[in-house]
Write an enzyme that holds these catalytic residues in place. Sequence first.
Site, short mmCIF file in Angstrom:
data_model
loop_
_atom_site.label_atom_id
_atom_site.label_comp_id
_atom_site.label_asym_id
_atom_site.label_seq_id
_atom_site.Cartn_x
_atom_site.Cartn_y
_atom_site.Cartn_z
N ARG A 193 194.15 9.62 -130.09
CA ARG A 193 193.40 9.12 -128.93
C ARG A 193 193.24 7.61 -129.01
O ARG A 193 193.13 7.05 -130.07
CB ARG A 193 192.04 9.82 -128.88
N ARG A 244 179.56 9.27 -131.95
CA ARG A 244 179.28 9.23 -133.37
C ARG A 244 177.87 9.74 -133.62
O ARG A 244 177.00 9.71 -132.74
CB ARG A 244 179.35 7.79 -133.92
N LYS A 249 187.36 15.72 -140.51
CA LYS A 249 188.33 15.98 -139.45
C LYS A 249 189.56 16.72 -139.98
O LYS A 249 190.13 16.35 -141.01
CB LYS A 249 188.76 14.66 -138.80
#
Length: 331
Positions: free
Chosen positions: A125, A325, A190
């Site tokens: 992204r 975040r 992640k």
Amino acid sequence: MKQAERLDQLITLLANGEFHSGQAIGESLAISRAAVNQHIHKLEELGLELFSVTGRGYKLARPIELLQARVIENESPEKWRQSPEFEVKSVVDSSNDRVKELAKEGPLEAGFSIFAEAQTAGRGRRGKKWISPFGNNLYFSVYWPLDEGIHGAMGLSLAAGVALAECFTDLGIEGVSVKWPNDVYIRGKKVTGILVDLETSPEGAAHSIIGIGINLTMPEHVGASIDQAWTDLNSELPQPMSRNHIAAQVRASVLSALQQYEQHGLAAFQQSWRRYDCFLDKPVKLIMGQRVCLGTCRGIDENGALLVEDEQGVRRYFGGEVSLRAQDATN
């Protein structure tokens, strides 16, 4: 024989993780010893870790399981074995770009997809590079037409994220979560990124290409260049699992989700999103260029917008340049 074909042949030869002498490799590929060295360097550039021992030859640091279309098909649920079509590619610049090229050459079936062993120009992204070493992870792209036009793509990455979170949970992994708008996490690290590319025509027709990168067995020497906390599936699975089996389950999960999304929209995924949302009812900050907004995450709405509550009430935020975040995160 083209260089790409020789590289594929060399990888197949080395995949078992055993030593192979330079002479044997040269004879198998019909190339000189000097050319063998050049090909070995090419493999290292693709992220493969190799050992070279005088008198013994070359070997991979660990064996790799190459993707095979026939095996993926056999491992798939019966519904997805025959259709839609999919292909396994060796090295591509980007799996999304490869699907895009094929779509320009002629009509593609809804759900047509590509698995790639490696990407030389994988994208995340906002233009970030997606680290894509050969034969260790999954790089998967799916073509999906948008009958309702471009606005029908609003929640695609969220639907795909939920499908993958459920898939990983079904594989036996604990601590799976989703992060708006396009990531899957395991225990706060992640593991997956999703990139949706959209194409439109002057007539108003539109289609999407959903690109999915999944860390499966990320080599430490490659992962060192990733600028955030990450993990891979094989570090989290209760026991090792076939790469082809995981590929089959991922493909089936994503195709099922896209079919459901087409019929019912994002509403079909909102409850599951709440179950997996890593920031639900937690303090968050949104970064929009130089601007930072603080608030409490309240999930998503029926269009895929992020809901954040601050002193002014609940506000809606869409993708684009917005980064989400935890409030205590430094970047």
